[in-house]
Each structure stands twice: as C-alpha cells, then as structure tokens.
Scaffold this motif. Structure first.
Motif, PDB file in Angstrom:
ATOM      1  N   LEU A  50       0.850  -1.248   0.042  1.00  0.00           N
ATOM      2  CA  LEU A  50      -0.062   0.090   0.088  1.00  0.00           C
ATOM      3  C   LEU A  50       0.836   1.126  -0.039  1.00  0.00           C
ATOM      4  CD1 LEU A  50      -2.517   1.716   0.194  1.00  0.00           C
ATOM      5  CD2 LEU A  50      -2.889   1.329   2.592  1.00  0.00           C
ATOM      6  N   LEU A  51       1.860   1.198   0.917  1.00  0.00           N
ATOM      7  CA  LEU A  51       2.911   2.518   0.748  1.00  0.00           C
ATOM      8  C   LEU A  51       3.341   2.669  -0.496  1.00  0.00           C
ATOM      9  CD1 LEU A  51       4.344   4.569   2.248  1.00  0.00           C
ATOM     10  CD2 LEU A  51       6.098   2.884   3.077  1.00  0.00           C
ATOM     11  N   ALA A  52       3.721   1.660  -1.386  1.00  0.00           N
ATOM     12  CA  ALA A  52       4.349   1.822  -2.897  1.00  0.00           C
ATOM     13  C   ALA A  52       3.156   2.357  -3.543  1.00  0.00           C
ATOM     14  CB  ALA A  52       4.870   0.519  -3.331  1.00  0.00           C
ATOM     15  N   THR A  53       1.787   2.157  -3.221  1.00  0.00           N
ATOM     16  CA  THR A  53       0.894   2.670  -4.238  1.00  0.00           C
ATOM     17  C   THR A  53       0.503   3.888  -3.715  1.00  0.00           C
ATOM     18  OG1 THR A  53      -0.139   0.432  -4.496  1.00  0.00           O
ATOM     19  CG2 THR A  53      -1.480   2.433  -4.929  1.00  0.00           C
ATOM     20  N   LEU A  54       0.617   4.485  -2.485  1.00  0.00           N
ATOM     21  CA  LEU A  54       0.385   5.619  -2.123  1.00  0.00           C
ATOM     22  C   LEU A  54       1.596   6.850  -2.596  1.00  0.00           C
ATOM     23  CD1 LEU A  54      -0.449   4.945   1.618  1.00  0.00           C
ATOM     24  CD2 LEU A  54      -2.085   5.865  -0.280  1.00  0.00           C
ATOM     25  N   ARG A  55       2.748   6.128  -2.597  1.00  0.00           N
ATOM     26  CA  ARG A  55       3.823   6.953  -3.006  1.00  0.00           C
ATOM     27  C   ARG A  55       3.637   7.332  -4.519  1.00  0.00           C
ATOM     28  NH1 ARG A  55       3.999   8.536   0.830  1.00  0.00           N
ATOM     29  NH2 ARG A  55       4.215  10.331  -0.617  1.00  0.00           N
ATOM     30  N   ARG A  74      11.851  -3.869  10.595  1.00  0.00           N
ATOM     31  CA  ARG A  74      11.204  -3.186   9.537  1.00  0.00           C
ATOM     32  C   ARG A  74      11.534  -1.799   9.037  1.00  0.00           C
ATOM     33  NH1 ARG A  74       7.136  -6.723   7.931  1.00  0.00           N
ATOM     34  NH2 ARG A  74       7.390  -5.553   5.824  1.00  0.00           N
ATOM     35  N   GLU A  75      12.082  -0.926   9.983  1.00  0.00           N
ATOM     36  CA  GLU A  75      12.171   0.402   9.763  1.00  0.00           C
ATOM     37  C   GLU A  75      12.954   0.848   8.262  1.00  0.00           C
ATOM     38  OE1 GLU A  75      13.179   4.711  11.805  1.00  0.00           O
ATOM     39  OE2 GLU A  75      13.959   2.888  12.578  1.00  0.00           O
ATOM     40  N   ALA A  76      14.153   0.401   8.139  1.00  0.00           N
ATOM     41  CA  ALA A  76      14.716   0.532   6.925  1.00  0.00           C
ATOM     42  C   ALA A  76      13.879   0.156   5.604  1.00  0.00           C
ATOM     43  CB  ALA A  76      16.352  -0.309   6.929  1.00  0.00           C
ATOM     44  N   GLU A  77      13.434  -0.758   5.520  1.00  0.00           N
ATOM     45  CA  GLU A  77      12.220  -1.343   4.435  1.00  0.00           C
ATOM     46  C   GLU A  77      11.563  -0.312   4.390  1.00  0.00           C
ATOM     47  OE1 GLU A  77      10.389  -5.173   3.238  1.00  0.00           O
ATOM     48  OE2 GLU A  77      10.612  -5.246   5.247  1.00  0.00           O
ATOM     49  N   ALA A  81      10.903   2.294   1.045  1.00  0.00           N
ATOM     50  CA  ALA A  81       9.650   2.353   0.510  1.00  0.00           C
ATOM     51  C   ALA A  81       8.850   3.638   0.330  1.00  0.00           C
ATOM     52  CB  ALA A  81       8.696   1.381   0.786  1.00  0.00           C
ATOM     53  N   GLY A  82       9.478   4.618   1.312  1.00  0.00           N
ATOM     54  CA  GLY A  82       8.899   6.085   0.897  1.00  0.00           C
ATOM     55  C   GLY A  82       8.403   6.657   2.276  1.00  0.00           C
ATOM     56  N   ALA A  83       8.335   6.006   3.432  1.00  0.00           N
ATOM     57  CA  ALA A  83       7.824   6.320   4.840  1.00  0.00           C
ATOM     58  C   ALA A  83       8.646   7.190   5.378  1.00  0.00           C
ATOM     59  CB  ALA A  83       7.785   5.031   5.617  1.00  0.00           C
ATOM     60  N   VAL A  84       7.946   8.598   5.677  1.00  0.00           N
ATOM     61  CA  VAL A  84       8.756   9.464   6.580  1.00  0.00           C
ATOM     62  C   VAL A  84       9.186   9.012   7.686  1.00  0.00           C
ATOM     63  CG1 VAL A  84       7.643  11.364   5.137  1.00  0.00           C
ATOM     64  CG2 VAL A  84       6.548  10.728   7.393  1.00  0.00           C
ATOM     65  N   GLY A  85       8.601   8.216   8.542  1.00  0.00           N
ATOM     66  CA  GLY A  85       8.959   7.471   9.784  1.00  0.00           C
ATOM     67  C   GLY A  85       8.257   6.322  10.159  1.00  0.00           C
ATOM     68  N   TYR A  86       8.763   5.854  11.238  1.00  0.00           N
ATOM     69  CA  TYR A  86       8.564   4.374  11.749  1.00  0.00           C
ATOM     70  C   TYR A  86       8.121   4.370  13.153  1.00  0.00           C
ATOM     71  CZ  TYR A  86       8.460  -0.888  11.980  1.00  0.00           C
ATOM     72  OH  TYR A  86       8.288  -1.913  12.331  1.00  0.00           O
ATOM     73  N   VAL A  87       7.227   4.119  13.492  1.00  0.00           N
ATOM     74  CA  VAL A  87       6.773   4.046  15.060  1.00  0.00           C
ATOM     75  C   VAL A  87       6.193   2.666  15.602  1.00  0.00           C
ATOM     76  CG1 VAL A  87       5.452   5.068  16.871  1.00  0.00           C
ATOM     77  CG2 VAL A  87       6.128   6.565  15.053  1.00  0.00           C
ATOM     78  N   GLU A  88       6.746   2.464  16.693  1.00  0.00           N
ATOM     79  CA  GLU A  88       6.434   0.980  17.070  1.00  0.00           C
ATOM     80  C   GLU A  88       4.902   1.163  17.982  1.00  0.00           C
ATOM     81  OE1 GLU A  88       9.175  -1.614  19.267  1.00  0.00           O
ATOM     82  OE2 GLU A  88      10.852  -0.393  17.855  1.00  0.00           O
TER      83      GLU A  88
END
Length: 106
Positions: A50-55, A74-77, A81-88
C-alpha cells in the motif's frame, strides 16, 4: 487506540480509517488528509504494498508507518519504500512526536 489518542490532541484529527488497502485507496481521495498513518499489518495486501501505491499516486502526501514489529526489523524497509517515519505500536509519545515532525513544513 491511535485514533482516540490523535483526536484528543489539539490541532489533530482522524479523517478516516481503513482495514484494507482497497478501503484506504477508495477513501483517501475524499479524506482531505495531511498525513497517512499506515499499519504494516493490513487485511489482504501488505502495508508496504500500500505504501508503494500511495507514493505512486500521492507522492507529496507523507506516510508514517506504525507497526507491532520492532523498528530494527522493518524501519529501513519502510523508509526505503517512502515512509517519513516508523513508530512501534504502544509508544504513544513517539507516535505523537512523529506525527508532528511529519507535518512540519520542510
């Protein structure tokens, strides 16, 4: 839980939620969203798909990934893929900080 936390913050509100990638893609054009908070665990397609489609469709719309998996896994991945951040999941303070950081003008 995240929706309620966000709605309780001054200046923030949820404009919608979706359980699947299809629901999200259908609802997003009318949502007037400033940010997508994306869980990697979706019914059906993966959050990274979904992230790829959103980008692709909305390249300037920031996407912040929320996951139950440790960032080290998973953060690097997600960022690649275009995420501006990663939160657990479960880290409310980090979630709010990441939302505010993603919404700050560049």
């Amino acid at each position: 839980m995240q929706a309620r936390l966000i709605d309780l913050q001054p200046g923030l509100s949820m404009c919608g939620t979706a359980a699947t990638a299809e629901e999200a893609l259908e609802a997003l054009p009318a949502a007037d969203a400033d940010l997508v908070l994306l869980d990697l665990s979706l019914d059906g397609d993966s959050g990274l798909d979904l992230l790829a489609t959103l980008r692709e469709r909305w390249p300037t719309l920031p996407c912040l990934v929320l996951s139950g998996q440790p960032a080290i896994e998973r953060e690097a991945e997600a960022r690649a893929a275009g995420a501006v951040g990663y939160v657990e999941k479960g880290d409310a303070l980090s979630l709010l900080e990441a939302i505010h950081a993603a919404l700050e003008p560049s």
